[in-house]
Design an enzyme around this catalytic site. Sequence first.
Site, PDB file in Angstrom:
ATOM      1  N   HIS A  21       0.733  -1.393  -0.008  1.00 20.32           N
ATOM      2  CA  HIS A  21       0.112   0.006   0.006  1.00 20.32           C
ATOM      3  C   HIS A  21       0.822   1.372  -0.128  1.00 20.32           C
ATOM      4  CE1 HIS A  21       0.890   0.355   4.128  1.00 20.32           C
ATOM      5  NE2 HIS A  21       0.281  -0.844   4.467  1.00 20.32           N
ATOM      6  N   HIS A 150      -0.030  -4.033  18.642  1.00 19.11           N
ATOM      7  CA  HIS A 150      -1.274  -4.432  17.835  1.00 19.11           C
ATOM      8  C   HIS A 150      -2.476  -4.406  18.601  1.00 19.11           C
ATOM      9  CE1 HIS A 150       2.081  -5.898  15.298  1.00 19.11           C
ATOM     10  NE2 HIS A 150       1.342  -5.685  14.693  1.00 19.11           N
TER      11      HIS A 150
HETATM   12  N1  MSP Z   1       9.535  -7.043   7.664  1.00 27.15           N
HETATM   13  C1  MSP Z   1       9.595  -5.939   8.342  1.00 27.15           C
HETATM   14  C2  MSP Z   1      10.936  -5.228   8.286  1.00 27.15           C
HETATM   15  C3  MSP Z   1      12.306  -5.882   8.224  1.00 27.15           C
HETATM   16  S1  MSP Z   1      13.589  -5.021   7.641  1.00 27.15           S
HETATM   17  C4  MSP Z   1      14.939  -5.911   8.040  1.00 27.15           C
HETATM   18  C5  MSP Z   1       8.539  -5.188   8.496  1.00 27.15           C
HETATM   19  N2  MSP Z   1       7.872  -5.089   7.327  1.00 27.15           N
HETATM   20  S2  MSP Z   1       6.287  -3.923   6.926  1.00 27.15           S
HETATM   21  O1  MSP Z   1       5.861  -4.876   5.876  1.00 27.15           O
HETATM   22  O2  MSP Z   1       5.667  -4.021   8.290  1.00 27.15           O
HETATM   23  O3  MSP Z   1       6.946  -2.701   6.613  1.00 27.15           O
HETATM   24  C6  MSP Z   1       7.413  -1.913   7.551  1.00 27.15           C
HETATM   25  C7  MSP Z   1       7.811  -0.602   7.080  1.00 27.15           C
HETATM   26  O4  MSP Z   1       6.694  -0.033   5.897  1.00 27.15           O
HETATM   27  C8  MSP Z   1       7.864   0.891   8.056  1.00 27.15           C
HETATM   28  O5  MSP Z   1       9.039   0.545   8.691  1.00 27.15           O
HETATM   29  C9  MSP Z   1       7.729   1.828   6.808  1.00 27.15           C
HETATM   30  O6  MSP Z   1       9.088   1.849   6.418  1.00 27.15           O
HETATM   31  C10 MSP Z   1       6.929   1.104   5.779  1.00 27.15           C
HETATM   32  N3  MSP Z   1       5.351   1.592   6.147  1.00 27.15           N
HETATM   33  C11 MSP Z   1       4.221   0.503   6.153  1.00 27.15           C
HETATM   34  N4  MSP Z   1       3.154   1.235   6.565  1.00 27.15           N
HETATM   35  C12 MSP Z   1       3.628   2.731   6.629  1.00 27.15           C
HETATM   36  C13 MSP Z   1       2.736   3.674   6.835  1.00 27.15           C
HETATM   37  N5  MSP Z   1       1.342   3.939   7.059  1.00 27.15           N
HETATM   38  N6  MSP Z   1       3.634   5.110   6.979  1.00 27.15           N
HETATM   39  C14 MSP Z   1       4.756   4.967   6.711  1.00 27.15           C
HETATM   40  N7  MSP Z   1       5.604   4.012   6.617  1.00 27.15           N
HETATM   41  C15 MSP Z   1       4.969   2.708   6.398  1.00 27.15           C
HETATM   42  O7  MSP Z   1       8.256  -4.581   9.366  1.00 27.15           O
END
Ligand code: MSP
Length: 507
Positions: A21, A150
Amino acid sequence: MTESSSFYVTTPIYYVNSQPHLGHAYTTIAADVIARFQRLEGKDLFFLTGTDEHGTNIANAAEKAGMPVKEFVDANSQRFRDLIPVIDADPTFFIRTTDPEHIARVQTILAKLHENGDIYSGTYSGPYCTACEAYYNEGDLLEGELCPTHKRPTTILDETNWFFRLSAYEDKLKAWYAEQPDFVKPRTRFNEALSFIEGGLDDLSISRSSITWGVPLPWDSEQVTYVWIDALFNYYNGLGYANGIDQTDKFWPPDLQILAKDILKFHAVIWPALLMAAGLELPKQLYIHGYLLMGGDKMSKTQGNVFDPFPVIEQHGADPVRFYVLREVQFGQDGTVSQEGFEQRYTSELANDLGNLVSRSVAMALKYLDAAAVPVAPSDTQLSNSVAAAVATWREQMQRYELTAALETAWTVVRALNKHVEDRAPWQLAKDEAKRDELTATLAELVEGMLQVAMMLSPYMPQSSKRIANAFAVSVESLHGHAWGDAAGNTISAVEPMFPRLDLAVR
Ligand code: MSP
């Protein structure tokens, strides 16, 4: 210290149990803007992104979807890969934690930590959140034993598994933070990370016996690696095999790792400790951006304030969305994005400020100039000096990853050029043959000013910048070294309207 000629930037690797997204796109866009800027600066660049595919959550999601887990992760990883061209990002490599090369490297590193005594066998029992894939201390839970992130029930997990001696790195981490005041940006996140460390570090369970979907420990086939340990090493491993070559020596350590605050502790505490244990250099900087707020209780599609970028991108390309997210939300802070906000900025800033400036300048140049060629622009004028000052500021801001501030700096020039047109009124000058030189100079300055705007915008809006540059026969690659006056003699050609009226059927 000499400036390095290489630059290595990473995004987190995204979990494949959710659909990509705008939040994921946001981090990748920010990394891509920085990567494009560093390329302009002449850096040899490596930009890594990818997907995180092991762990309980993903195994459960596959089961729920009724699919074999490998098939499930293949399909979902592809969705993240497909997002990249959609948002016009240009990573060097897309890593998957199911890549056999990554798996083998995780095993090699862990075997080394085990041999060195940084990993030992122990028993742990405590509240565990499967969504976080992490244990919590009782005191951190919300009422009803809920996970603080969560707000879902935790379960008591009781396992004999392998632990990483995180506690042994507490002092080294403190020393690192004391020596590296820019290790984590913005400063509030640095302080937050440091206070985690100062609060005391417990050893960390780095394996699971309850699942099989993960990287098997080389010395204990009954256990798989905890997903976060497997995932963090992607940043190192990717350089070792991306595109079939080992570029570790050239690019390690990362110059910049971008992530949001949700995963600060993993990156700012656990990751550096793991690297210390593995004898590897630490990243130079972590940049923690905020959340794009676009869902949740207060916002809903019926209120029209949920922003779905994909229909917009389909109609208008990636540039307007890349622009919008970095313009609307101060990079480093949380901020709300909405359909309404997007439409406002699109109309007032892209279509009116920038689009009109380009189309009317080109139209006037074609109408009033002989031979449709760019005249020599006078230098050392008020306009040329203020543009040069803005470009210098922009460059410093980009070097500090102040992406929103740098975009505003570019916009001050857009506004100054519009004012230049209004003040000089070329259509009036054209009526008076005696003002011919003034007319020519006005238009030449306008062209050179727009080329500097195209340069500053090129990391953010690569396609639009290219169109502006090409209207004056300048290649986008040469924009960065383009000096005021360099376009003299270049042919001017007509441009299609750049930001046509929005017509989004999806309302
Ligand atoms: N898989 C782990 C990360 C491992 S890195 C070694 C993870 N994945 S995640 O799919 O949840 O992605 C998290 C990251 O996605 C956040 O740290 C950010 O960079 C990005 N974001 C996801 N949703 C977001 C928002 N709504 N706003 C800003 N960033 C967002 O955590």
